[in-house]
Design a protein around this motif. Structure first.
Motif, short mmCIF file in Angstrom:
data_model
loop_
_atom_site.label_atom_id
_atom_site.label_comp_id
_atom_site.label_asym_id
_atom_site.label_seq_id
_atom_site.Cartn_x
_atom_site.Cartn_y
_atom_site.Cartn_z
N ALA A 43 -24.27 31.26 -41.54
CA ALA A 43 -23.56 31.64 -40.32
C ALA A 43 -22.31 30.78 -40.13
O ALA A 43 -21.26 31.28 -39.74
N VAL A 44 -22.42 29.48 -40.42
CA VAL A 44 -21.27 28.59 -40.29
C VAL A 44 -20.16 29.01 -41.24
O VAL A 44 -18.98 29.08 -40.87
N LEU A 45 -20.52 29.32 -42.47
CA LEU A 45 -19.53 29.75 -43.45
C LEU A 45 -18.91 31.09 -43.04
O LEU A 45 -17.70 31.30 -43.19
N ALA A 46 -19.72 31.99 -42.51
CA ALA A 46 -19.20 33.29 -42.07
C ALA A 46 -18.21 33.11 -40.93
O ALA A 46 -17.14 33.75 -40.93
N ILE A 47 -18.53 32.25 -39.98
CA ILE A 47 -17.61 32.01 -38.86
C ILE A 47 -16.32 31.38 -39.36
O ILE A 47 -15.23 31.76 -38.94
N ALA A 48 -16.44 30.40 -40.26
CA ALA A 48 -15.25 29.74 -40.79
C ALA A 48 -14.35 30.72 -41.54
O ALA A 48 -13.12 30.70 -41.39
N GLU A 49 -14.94 31.60 -42.32
CA GLU A 49 -14.14 32.58 -43.06
C GLU A 49 -13.52 33.62 -42.14
O GLU A 49 -12.39 34.05 -42.36
N ALA A 50 -14.24 34.01 -41.10
CA ALA A 50 -13.67 34.97 -40.16
C ALA A 50 -12.50 34.35 -39.41
O ALA A 50 -11.46 35.00 -39.21
N LEU A 51 -12.64 33.10 -38.99
CA LEU A 51 -11.53 32.42 -38.32
C LEU A 51 -10.35 32.23 -39.27
O LEU A 51 -9.19 32.39 -38.88
N GLY A 52 -10.64 31.90 -40.51
CA GLY A 52 -9.59 31.77 -41.51
C GLY A 52 -8.87 33.08 -41.77
O GLY A 52 -7.65 33.11 -41.92
N ALA A 53 -9.62 34.16 -41.80
CA ALA A 53 -9.01 35.48 -42.02
C ALA A 53 -8.11 35.85 -40.85
O ALA A 53 -7.00 36.37 -41.06
N ARG A 54 -8.57 35.57 -39.64
CA ARG A 54 -7.75 35.89 -38.47
C ARG A 54 -6.46 35.07 -38.45
O ARG A 54 -5.38 35.60 -38.21
N THR A 55 -6.58 33.78 -38.75
CA THR A 55 -5.41 32.92 -38.77
C THR A 55 -4.44 33.33 -39.87
O THR A 55 -3.22 33.41 -39.65
N LEU A 56 -4.97 33.60 -41.06
CA LEU A 56 -4.11 33.99 -42.18
C LEU A 56 -3.42 35.32 -41.90
O LEU A 56 -2.24 35.49 -42.21
N ARG A 57 -4.13 36.25 -41.31
CA ARG A 57 -3.54 37.55 -40.98
C ARG A 57 -2.37 37.37 -40.02
O ARG A 57 -1.30 37.98 -40.18
#
Length: 168
Positions: A43-57
């Motif tokens: 779950a921690v990794l999923a949240i980190a990747e989702a936040l990273g995807a939003r920021t990168l987008r």
């Protein structure tokens, strides 16, 4: 680099679900307790990747706007350039995470397939059913976040059409 095929993820998860169901069925009595917090790293990794995807987008959209000559809105900071090597590394992370999420989806699915039907008969199976359901949710969240991050990292198609020498 080719995108992750959803079919490969589904086959991997299904195959590992069957394998883990067989293993859990054979050795369920000798397994340690499955605590509810075991899938938390997923779950921690999923949240980190989702936040990273939003920021990168957001950063890529701002960079594309700057290249197109559109000025930033008042109050927005200057556009920071996105390093291509960072994007390449994020694609590799996203693809690896998608496979890890598929593996754990299969493993937790196999556990749930064994303990779910026995939850009302065996006391330990009730808690293990909750853990397996949380594990499946966290694993699917990781797969979804990884696929989103991978899609954010794709190069957008050219707006004017293909360049000279490139077949469509």
């Amino acid at each position: 680099m080719t995108p992750v095929r959803r079919r490969d993820l589904a086959v991997l998860a299904l195959g590992l679900a069957v394998a883990s169901w067989l293993l859990v069925r054979a050795w369920y009595g000798s397994l340690p307790a499955l605590d509810w917090w075991l899938p938390a790293p997923l779950a921690v990794l999923a949240i980190a990747e989702a936040l990273g995807a939003r920021t990168l987008r957001t950063r890529l959209a701002a960079e594309r706007d700057a290249r197109a000559g559109r000025a930033p809105r008042p109050g927005e900071p200057a556009v920071r350039r996105v390093e291509p090597l960072l994007v390449a590394r994020l694609v590799v992370l996203a693809q690896a995470s998608a496979y890890v999420g598929a593996v754990f989806t299969g493993v937790w699915g196999g556990v749930l397939a064994h303990v779910g039907p026995a939850a009302d008969r065996v006391q330990a199976a009730g808690g293990d059913t909750v853990t397996a359901a949380i594990g499946i949710g966290c694993s699917l969240g990781l797969v979804a976040a990884a696929l989103w991050l991978e899609s954010v990292c794709r190069i957008p198609p050219e707006e004017t059409g293909p360049s000279e020498g490139v077949s469509a």
